[in-house]
Design a protein around this motif. Sequence first.
Motif, PDB file in Angstrom:
ATOM      1  N   LYS A 191       0.835  -1.207   0.000  1.00 51.46           N
ATOM      2  CA  LYS A 191       0.000   0.000   0.000  1.00 51.46           C
ATOM      3  C   LYS A 191       0.867   1.253   0.000  1.00 51.46           C
ATOM      4  CE  LYS A 191      -3.617   2.228   2.771  1.00 51.46           C
ATOM      5  NZ  LYS A 191      -4.461   2.103   3.990  1.00 51.46           N
ATOM      6  N   SER A 192       1.919   1.255   0.820  1.00 50.05           N
ATOM      7  CA  SER A 192       2.817   2.404   0.887  1.00 50.05           C
ATOM      8  C   SER A 192       3.539   2.611  -0.442  1.00 50.05           C
ATOM      9  CB  SER A 192       3.826   2.195   2.015  1.00 50.05           C
ATOM     10  OG  SER A 192       4.732   3.269   2.093  1.00 50.05           O
ATOM     11  N   GLU A 193       3.925   1.518  -1.104  1.00 54.26           N
ATOM     12  CA  GLU A 193       4.600   1.647  -2.394  1.00 54.26           C
ATOM     13  C   GLU A 193       3.682   2.276  -3.440  1.00 54.26           C
ATOM     14  OE1 GLU A 193       6.718  -1.764  -3.898  1.00 54.26           O
ATOM     15  OE2 GLU A 193       7.042  -2.518  -1.871  1.00 54.26           O
ATOM     16  N   ILE A 194       2.418   1.898  -3.419  1.00 47.62           N
ATOM     17  CA  ILE A 194       1.476   2.467  -4.388  1.00 47.62           C
ATOM     18  C   ILE A 194       1.299   3.959  -4.136  1.00 47.62           C
ATOM     19  CG2 ILE A 194      -0.919   2.429  -5.164  1.00 47.62           C
ATOM     20  CD1 ILE A 194      -0.955  -0.564  -4.536  1.00 47.62           C
ATOM     21  N   ILE A 195       1.169   4.332  -2.869  1.00 47.49           N
ATOM     22  CA  ILE A 195       0.944   5.749  -2.548  1.00 47.49           C
ATOM     23  C   ILE A 195       2.177   6.583  -2.871  1.00 47.49           C
ATOM     24  CG2 ILE A 195       0.515   7.354  -0.652  1.00 47.49           C
ATOM     25  CD1 ILE A 195      -1.218   5.177   0.630  1.00 47.49           C
ATOM     26  N   LYS A 196       3.377   6.035  -2.635  1.00 52.18           N
ATOM     27  CA  LYS A 196       4.611   6.781  -2.876  1.00 52.18           C
ATOM     28  C   LYS A 196       5.127   6.625  -4.295  1.00 52.18           C
ATOM     29  CE  LYS A 196       6.140   6.541   1.939  1.00 52.18           C
ATOM     30  NZ  LYS A 196       7.205   6.062   2.876  1.00 52.18           N
ATOM     31  N   PHE A 197       4.352   5.980  -5.128  1.00 54.40           N
ATOM     32  CA  PHE A 197       4.751   5.742  -6.512  1.00 54.40           C
ATOM     33  C   PHE A 197       5.083   7.052  -7.229  1.00 54.40           C
ATOM     34  CE2 PHE A 197       2.500   6.097 -10.686  1.00 54.40           C
ATOM     35  CZ  PHE A 197       3.496   5.575 -11.479  1.00 54.40           C
ATOM     36  N   GLY A 198       6.184   7.014  -8.001  1.00 54.94           N
ATOM     37  CA  GLY A 198       6.544   8.149  -8.834  1.00 54.94           C
ATOM     38  C   GLY A 198       7.447   9.170  -8.198  1.00 54.94           C
ATOM     39  N   LEU A 236       6.163  -1.517 -10.545  1.00 52.31           N
ATOM     40  CA  LEU A 236       5.062  -1.543  -9.590  1.00 52.31           C
ATOM     41  C   LEU A 236       3.955  -2.485 -10.052  1.00 52.31           C
ATOM     42  CD1 LEU A 236       3.895  -0.455  -6.990  1.00 52.31           C
ATOM     43  CD2 LEU A 236       2.971   1.494  -8.247  1.00 52.31           C
ATOM     44  N   GLU A 237       3.752  -2.585 -11.374  1.00 47.83           N
ATOM     45  CA  GLU A 237       2.756  -3.532 -11.877  1.00 47.83           C
ATOM     46  C   GLU A 237       3.124  -4.959 -11.485  1.00 47.83           C
ATOM     47  OE1 GLU A 237       1.225  -5.574 -16.018  1.00 47.83           O
ATOM     48  OE2 GLU A 237       2.910  -4.165 -16.003  1.00 47.83           O
ATOM     49  N   ILE A 238       4.381  -5.304 -11.690  1.00 47.99           N
ATOM     50  CA  ILE A 238       4.837  -6.660 -11.332  1.00 47.99           C
ATOM     51  C   ILE A 238       4.729  -6.877  -9.828  1.00 47.99           C
ATOM     52  CG2 ILE A 238       6.847  -8.178 -11.313  1.00 47.99           C
ATOM     53  CD1 ILE A 238       7.746  -6.800 -13.913  1.00 47.99           C
ATOM     54  N   ARG A 239       5.082  -5.862  -9.063  1.00 47.24           N
ATOM     55  CA  ARG A 239       5.016  -5.968  -7.589  1.00 47.24           C
ATOM     56  C   ARG A 239       3.580  -6.246  -7.142  1.00 47.24           C
ATOM     57  NH1 ARG A 239       4.950  -6.783  -2.977  1.00 47.24           N
ATOM     58  NH2 ARG A 239       5.780  -5.554  -1.242  1.00 47.24           N
ATOM     59  N   ILE A 240       2.606  -5.585  -7.753  1.00 53.13           N
ATOM     60  CA  ILE A 240       1.199  -5.788  -7.375  1.00 53.13           C
ATOM     61  C   ILE A 240       0.728  -7.172  -7.792  1.00 53.13           C
ATOM     62  CG2 ILE A 240      -1.162  -4.986  -7.796  1.00 53.13           C
ATOM     63  CD1 ILE A 240      -0.041  -2.158  -8.086  1.00 53.13           C
ATOM     64  N   ARG A 241       1.128  -7.610  -8.996  1.00 53.86           N
ATOM     65  CA  ARG A 241       0.677  -8.918  -9.483  1.00 53.86           C
ATOM     66  C   ARG A 241       1.259 -10.050  -8.658  1.00 53.86           C
ATOM     67  NH1 ARG A 241      -2.005  -8.992 -14.215  1.00 53.86           N
ATOM     68  NH2 ARG A 241      -1.909  -7.145 -15.566  1.00 53.86           N
ATOM     69  N   ASP A 242       2.501  -9.885  -8.216  1.00 49.29           N
ATOM     70  CA  ASP A 242       3.174 -10.958  -7.494  1.00 49.29           C
ATOM     71  C   ASP A 242       2.784 -11.026  -6.028  1.00 49.29           C
ATOM     72  OD1 ASP A 242       4.423 -11.577  -9.829  1.00 49.29           O
ATOM     73  OD2 ASP A 242       6.341 -10.627  -9.326  1.00 49.29           O
ATOM     74  N   HIS A 243       2.030 -10.038  -5.580  1.00 49.52           N
ATOM     75  CA  HIS A 243       1.667 -10.011  -4.158  1.00 49.52           C
ATOM     76  C   HIS A 243       0.623 -11.085  -3.861  1.00 49.52           C
ATOM     77  CE1 HIS A 243       1.206  -8.261  -0.163  1.00 49.52           C
ATOM     78  NE2 HIS A 243      -0.111  -8.319  -0.325  1.00 49.52           N
ATOM     79  N   ILE A 244       0.952 -11.960  -2.951  1.00 50.64           N
ATOM     80  CA  ILE A 244       0.073 -13.065  -2.546  1.00 50.64           C
ATOM     81  C   ILE A 244      -0.068 -13.027  -1.026  1.00 50.64           C
ATOM     82  CG2 ILE A 244      -0.270 -15.565  -2.553  1.00 50.64           C
ATOM     83  CD1 ILE A 244      -0.435 -14.347  -5.303  1.00 50.64           C
ATOM     84  N   ASN A 289      -5.276  -8.900  -2.288  1.00 53.54           N
ATOM     85  CA  ASN A 289      -6.164  -8.160  -1.380  1.00 53.54           C
ATOM     86  C   ASN A 289      -6.748  -6.970  -2.159  1.00 53.54           C
ATOM     87  OD1 ASN A 289      -7.375  -6.662   0.645  1.00 53.54           O
ATOM     88  ND2 ASN A 289      -5.791  -7.104   2.153  1.00 53.54           N
ATOM     89  N   ILE A 290      -7.885  -7.210  -2.808  1.00 56.48           N
ATOM     90  CA  ILE A 290      -8.483  -6.185  -3.660  1.00 56.48           C
ATOM     91  C   ILE A 290      -8.893  -4.950  -2.860  1.00 56.48           C
ATOM     92  CG2 ILE A 290     -10.353  -5.672  -5.268  1.00 56.48           C
ATOM     93  CD1 ILE A 290      -8.179  -7.520  -6.338  1.00 56.48           C
ATOM     94  N   PRO A 291      -9.575  -5.083  -1.702  1.00 58.75           N
ATOM     95  CA  PRO A 291      -9.936  -3.866  -0.934  1.00 58.75           C
ATOM     96  C   PRO A 291      -8.729  -3.017  -0.570  1.00 58.75           C
ATOM     97  CG  PRO A 291     -11.173  -5.751  -0.127  1.00 58.75           C
ATOM     98  CD  PRO A 291     -10.158  -6.290  -1.089  1.00 58.75           C
ATOM     99  N   LEU A 292      -7.604  -3.671  -0.233  1.00 57.55           N
ATOM    100  CA  LEU A 292      -6.399  -2.903   0.103  1.00 57.55           C
ATOM    101  C   LEU A 292      -5.886  -2.146  -1.113  1.00 57.55           C
ATOM    102  CD1 LEU A 292      -3.921  -2.691   2.335  1.00 57.55           C
ATOM    103  CD2 LEU A 292      -2.820  -4.103   0.613  1.00 57.55           C
ATOM    104  N   LEU A 293      -5.872  -2.814  -2.274  1.00 58.37           N
ATOM    105  CA  LEU A 293      -5.372  -2.163  -3.479  1.00 58.37           C
ATOM    106  C   LEU A 293      -6.257  -0.993  -3.887  1.00 58.37           C
ATOM    107  CD1 LEU A 293      -4.399  -5.341  -5.542  1.00 58.37           C
ATOM    108  CD2 LEU A 293      -2.860  -3.776  -4.348  1.00 58.37           C
TER     109      LEU A 293
END
Length: 881
Positions: free
Chosen positions: A38-45, A56-64, A67-71
Amino acid sequence: MSYERRGGYYNQGRGRRYREDDYDRRREQHETPDDKLKSEIIKFGEVDPNEELPRLEIRIRDHIPRNIPLLSEAFRISVTEQPFKIPYYATLLRLLHNPSDNPTPDEVPLGRLILEDFWKGFQGYVDKLAWREARLCIQFFAHLTVAKLISAESMLALLQSFTAVLDEFGVSNGRAKRAALCAGEGLLIAGPVLKDFSPISSNEIINAIQAYNDTMASQKWLVAPLSTVHSDAIAHENTIELLDMLVTTLRKLNESDFSEIENCFPRPYTVYPPYDPSVLQPYALPSVLVPPEAIEMDALSPGGEETQVKKDEWPEYFPRLFPSDVSPDFDNPVGYVIRTSILDIVDIFEVNRKECARFLLEYPKWNLPGTFKPKPGSTVNVEPAAGKDWQLESTVIETVLGAYLILPESAKKSIYYIGLITEICKLSPSTVGPAVGKSIRRLYSSLADGLDVEAARRFAEWFAVHMSNFGFQWVWKEWVPDLELTVQHPKRAFMRRAIEFEIRLAYHERIYKTLPEPMQAPDAYTIAENGPTPAFEYEDPSNPHHDAAQAVLNLFRGRAKAEDVVSHLDTLRESLESSDEPNVDSRVRSIAVQSLLHIGSRSFSHLLNAIERYLPLLRNLSGGGATSTTGIVGSAEARSDILGAAAAFWSYNRQMVAIVFDKLMQYQIVDPTDVVSWTFLNGTGLGQLTEAGPMNLSAFEWDLLRGAIDKANGRVVSARRKVVALRKEEDDNRAKANAGTGVDTNMEVDLETKPGADNPHLQVALKAYSMLTKEQRLVLSKTLEGFLNCLAPAPTAPHPNLHARTVITEATWENRANWGRDEWNAWETWGWYKQFCREYAPYLRTYVNTLEAVSFGRFAGVEDAAGDMLKKVWNVATGQE
């Protein structure tokens, strides 16, 4: 104690401290993998958004596990708190729509799942009428529509649901303006797609916004920062209202079929080919209905007629300070995008002005290359974009100052905008400093071109605070030639106010030394020779009442009881009467009040202690609590004498006059109505460096009036809350009693029995509320009548200070270079009348019929230019025009 013992004790203490730190460390909440993502998405860029996107796309896809609500929450936070990143978050969601490495036939793209959950959060914003968050989410949806992830039909329906708000009966200004911004900015971004889908849709949305905007013409005139008082025309072309700017931008884009939007902001998602509809259908946004505004009833009467007074939301005007090659024009689509983006950053980061300053100076990173000039010394070679290449610092300062100067009041506290500009200067003094200096000079030059008096007052306040943060260094000699202007000229008035504010932030001698010699001269009427010290009238031994005042002072110094001081004043009064002293009562009050203030002049705490200790004495002087048969007779004249004595004592420190008046009202020695009456009849020119003149209102008198009105309004609000709390408590107690006795609460009751009739506390609160409401109405009435007497006095003026009317017409306005004292006095008084009407419009509307009958009756059937303009301002403020 031996050295070893001391060392052992210290080591023991250090050991305990380490153990406590270990305990605190164990208690810390370690970031979970979900939190880190979550922090990586917010601090993206933060470094380079284009390079970070695929990682970041790969990081989100590989996360197991997924957690859709978190994303979706991370996306919502990012979109609503970092709107300058919205195009890149739209691109990230576009990448997440790509199929996985091993897709299944019924697999739903990850991006679609996030988008569906994101919509739920948007629906929550709409339900709560969180307008800013909803508007930024609509911008996100608009970018996704251009990226072909959202259907044009559903996006158009979403925008139309917001334009429907504009047709609501009795829609408020604030609600309509926010709804128009939601629809207009969504169209601005998604216009190319929406116009291809429905060529007439863009015209319908623009026309709906334009139709509402046309109904606001009179209100725009009343809050324009540069205007005249003789007509409803806006006097200066270098200002524009927010909805005017939006409509102008939309029409310009619509004429070019939104082709110019490519130059307004980056659209990194357009490099990816659109999906085949047979493979991925665009997401259809569900329908949405904007809920109505909640109407809060106070239930102060059985019919619930009383409602909470809500602050009016007026049109927002922004002044232009720089030419088009320095900052973008108002009618430039790119300019609208840049200005509104900067305003969003300023609004969102109010909680942290340092972060806000950093994001503002980093704003070019989120724009197309060539939009702003590169920083000095930058090694990045970027070709200036055609028609762009603006100065970032000038654009930011112009936009922040525009938000600060919005009338009748800014959205945030003034100190926030002032502090923000200071932080921006500290981050880059070499580039921001010149922009601030140019802004000061531009605002100063507009003072005589119709700059509103309230905007001028805020300008002086910002100037003084900004100078205090940077050593009070200003090139005052630039303004020395303006000393040839009449003393009441706005430029000279600005000098006096700014220097007065500077002295409050430092001390007289320091500010005195920063001024050039011509400004230091007494006949320059710019700064007093002496500092803001007390002016104790009876301190000079040659004063005939010096000994009497010293005797009273000695009683105060010895902390004599209030009864003893009253007795001494009675004796003094008899002595003065026997010596044929004129106005004995006024003289006694003056001696007593000035002596008491002299005791409290050492500090603010001394002042409060002196007032609180001798409250019985002050009430005796005002007639509220005489303890002897020969006590001073109380009357409105007595309270006016008290105010006059306080003002005379602090005549060299007008800030202390306002403070003392506030404390006298707080302790109910005087009423707000007394302050209003005294200000209009006695306040003119108090402590000013100008020669005596006719009745007019300056910023000082307005501060006194505003303090009195706010005091009366605040008391009503407090009393209202108390009544509501007591009624709620009574209802709860009655419900508990009925529940305990098994009484049917739905049975018919005696209609003649009023709720709370047997509750003495509630009855007292209701009586107090009724009295304070009457006081509020009287304060507003006296203020309105005072302005009318100043600007359109009756043939038999009620006070010698009221001058013969000076009516400002179009011809006299064009000849303002030759204006003298009376014309500029009238101009400033007109300005404060406008500020009174627009700032207190919600309260004036409550009593509109009563106030009109009392104040405007004498203008009925009479041709009077000043009276007509007074009524016009009144009608606009009270919603009758």
